[in-house]
Design a protein around this motif. Structure first.
Motif, PDB file in Angstrom:
ATOM      1  N   GLU A  82       0.841  -1.190   0.000  1.00 63.99           N
ATOM      2  CA  GLU A  82       0.000   0.000   0.000  1.00 63.99           C
ATOM      3  C   GLU A  82       0.883   1.250   0.000  1.00 63.99           C
ATOM      4  O   GLU A  82       1.860   1.338   0.764  1.00 63.99           O
ATOM      5  CB  GLU A  82      -0.899   0.025   1.241  1.00 63.99           C
ATOM      6  CG  GLU A  82      -1.920  -1.117   1.303  1.00 63.99           C
ATOM      7  CD  GLU A  82      -3.160  -0.832   0.497  1.00 63.99           C
ATOM      8  OE1 GLU A  82      -3.027  -0.572  -0.713  1.00 63.99           O
ATOM      9  OE2 GLU A  82      -4.264  -0.870   1.079  1.00 63.99           O
ATOM     10  N   CYS A  83       0.531   2.204  -0.856  1.00 63.80           N
ATOM     11  CA  CYS A  83       1.214   3.501  -0.914  1.00 63.80           C
ATOM     12  C   CYS A  83       0.300   4.518  -0.239  1.00 63.80           C
ATOM     13  O   CYS A  83      -0.713   4.915  -0.824  1.00 63.80           O
ATOM     14  CB  CYS A  83       1.498   3.891  -2.360  1.00 63.80           C
ATOM     15  SG  CYS A  83       2.434   2.659  -3.295  1.00 63.80           S
ATOM     16  N   ASP A  84       0.638   4.928   0.968  1.00 63.64           N
ATOM     17  CA  ASP A  84      -0.264   5.715   1.794  1.00 63.64           C
ATOM     18  C   ASP A  84       0.121   7.192   1.820  1.00 63.64           C
ATOM     19  O   ASP A  84       1.266   7.531   2.144  1.00 63.64           O
ATOM     20  CB  ASP A  84      -0.259   5.192   3.236  1.00 63.64           C
ATOM     21  CG  ASP A  84      -0.782   3.765   3.329  1.00 63.64           C
ATOM     22  OD1 ASP A  84      -1.490   3.349   2.396  1.00 63.64           O
ATOM     23  OD2 ASP A  84      -0.491   3.093   4.326  1.00 63.64           O
ATOM     24  N   GLY A  85      -0.844   8.044   1.500  1.00 61.86           N
ATOM     25  CA  GLY A  85      -0.661   9.481   1.651  1.00 61.86           C
ATOM     26  C   GLY A  85      -1.142   9.924   3.021  1.00 61.86           C
ATOM     27  O   GLY A  85      -2.115   9.372   3.545  1.00 61.86           O
ATOM     28  N   PHE A  86      -0.496  10.901   3.613  1.00 60.97           N
ATOM     29  CA  PHE A  86      -0.861  11.357   4.960  1.00 60.97           C
ATOM     30  C   PHE A  86      -2.291  11.886   5.005  1.00 60.97           C
ATOM     31  O   PHE A  86      -3.060  11.572   5.914  1.00 60.97           O
ATOM     32  CB  PHE A  86       0.112  12.442   5.433  1.00 60.97           C
ATOM     33  CG  PHE A  86      -0.227  12.990   6.787  1.00 60.97           C
ATOM     34  CD1 PHE A  86       0.112  12.292   7.934  1.00 60.97           C
ATOM     35  CD2 PHE A  86      -0.898  14.212   6.923  1.00 60.97           C
ATOM     36  CE1 PHE A  86      -0.207  12.795   9.195  1.00 60.97           C
ATOM     37  CE2 PHE A  86      -1.213  14.716   8.166  1.00 60.97           C
ATOM     38  CZ  PHE A  86      -0.862  14.006   9.307  1.00 60.97           C
ATOM     39  N   GLN A  87      -2.684  12.659   4.008  1.00 61.49           N
ATOM     40  CA  GLN A  87      -3.996  13.290   4.019  1.00 61.49           C
ATOM     41  C   GLN A  87      -5.119  12.264   4.002  1.00 61.49           C
ATOM     42  O   GLN A  87      -6.032  12.306   4.824  1.00 61.49           O
ATOM     43  CB  GLN A  87      -4.143  14.218   2.805  1.00 61.49           C
ATOM     44  CG  GLN A  87      -5.437  15.014   2.772  1.00 61.49           C
ATOM     45  CD  GLN A  87      -5.472  16.137   3.789  1.00 61.49           C
ATOM     46  OE1 GLN A  87      -4.441  16.692   4.148  1.00 61.49           O
ATOM     47  NE2 GLN A  87      -6.662  16.477   4.266  1.00 61.49           N
ATOM     48  N   SER A  88      -5.033  11.315   3.073  1.00 62.63           N
ATOM     49  CA  SER A  88      -6.138  10.370   2.891  1.00 62.63           C
ATOM     50  C   SER A  88      -6.118   9.227   3.894  1.00 62.63           C
ATOM     51  O   SER A  88      -7.166   8.685   4.243  1.00 62.63           O
ATOM     52  CB  SER A  88      -6.112   9.803   1.465  1.00 62.63           C
ATOM     53  OG  SER A  88      -4.873   9.149   1.226  1.00 62.63           O
ATOM     54  N   HIS A  89      -4.930   8.826   4.368  1.00 66.49           N
ATOM     55  CA  HIS A  89      -4.837   7.649   5.221  1.00 66.49           C
ATOM     56  C   HIS A  89      -4.716   7.964   6.709  1.00 66.49           C
ATOM     57  O   HIS A  89      -4.863   7.069   7.536  1.00 66.49           O
ATOM     58  CB  HIS A  89      -3.652   6.784   4.794  1.00 66.49           C
ATOM     59  CG  HIS A  89      -3.886   6.050   3.509  1.00 66.49           C
ATOM     60  ND1 HIS A  89      -3.723   6.647   2.281  1.00 66.49           N
ATOM     61  CD2 HIS A  89      -4.285   4.784   3.263  1.00 66.49           C
ATOM     62  CE1 HIS A  89      -4.004   5.770   1.318  1.00 66.49           C
ATOM     63  NE2 HIS A  89      -4.345   4.650   1.886  1.00 66.49           N
ATOM     64  N   VAL A  90      -4.439   9.204   7.051  1.00 66.10           N
ATOM     65  CA  VAL A  90      -4.292   9.548   8.462  1.00 66.10           C
ATOM     66  C   VAL A  90      -5.169  10.739   8.834  1.00 66.10           C
ATOM     67  O   VAL A  90      -6.060  10.643   9.678  1.00 66.10           O
ATOM     68  CB  VAL A  90      -2.816   9.848   8.812  1.00 66.10           C
ATOM     69  CG1 VAL A  90      -2.695  10.234  10.286  1.00 66.10           C
ATOM     70  CG2 VAL A  90      -1.941   8.637   8.511  1.00 66.10           C
TER      71      VAL A  90
END
Length: 205
Positions: A82-90
């Motif tokens: 998974e490639c997680d962006g701070f905005q969408s995932h946190v």
């Protein structure tokens, strides 16, 4: 080999094997972060995209459809990336989404997946860290397998995937279902179904 050509071929080949929402998800959902991961992390480490599946559909314990950014399915194990962006995932995650994310991770572990998460910031600015961690996770499995897997072992592993797929779908599965879910051709799908046998919720024809 030129990355852009390799990448275009990779996406085109998987798109050709898909239809409906699974194809739409690939064309819509595979965005800048996922491409950058392939370019800066995966390709320098592996040199190819063999056994790698973009926007791979899975099901949770309620048989709700979800998509992994990538699934690396091999005879020595299956790995989710998974490639997680701070905005969408946190930042945008509420308590319910947070609980679901944890439960999904645990469920996938129970189903045999080994999950890896990489932040977009690291993919973009510190890809060497991502490569190191990716190699640390996958490398031991490759070494234990000797990096040489017999065709029989590979078939047995994929037959287990067919059984898991039949369970998650909750219905009998035919070659077309294997083709759609595992991105393989008809001949391969039929071979795996025949290897599983009858009486387990699958059909080879």
């Amino acid at each position: 080999m030129d990355f852009e050509w390799l990448y275009a071929s990779f996406i085109a080949n998987h798109a050709a094997l898909r239809s409906g929402e699974r194809k739409g998800r690939l064309l819509r959902g595979h965005a800048y972060a996922e491409k950058l991961f392939l370019q800066q992390v995966w390709a320098p480490l592996f040199g190819n995209f063999d056994n790698l599946h973009p926007e791979y559909e899975i099901y949770d314990w309620n048989r709700k459809s979800q998509f992994l950014d990538f699934a690396y399915i091999t005879p020595f194990g299956k790995f989710g990336v998974e490639c997680d962006g701070f905005q969408s995932h946190v930042k945008d995650m509420d308590r319910d989404k947070f609980s679901y994310a944890l439960n999904r991770e645990t469920f996938l572990t129970a189903m045999g997946w080994k999950m890896m998460h990489f932040s977009f910031d690291d993919i973009q600015s510190r890809p060497e860290v991502c490569r190191m961690l990716l190699q640390m996770v996958v490398g031991p499995y490759m070494l234990r397998s000797g990096e040489i897997i017999s065709s029989r072992s590979a078939s047995q592993m994929m037959e287990k995937e067919v059984l898991r797929l039949a369970w998650t779908l909750g219905r009998a599965i035919r070659p077309q279902g294997v083709i759609q879910q595992l991105d393989v051709d008809f001949r391969t799908a039929r071979k795996w179904l025949r290897g599983v046998g009858v009486g387990v919720g699958v059909a080879a024809d």
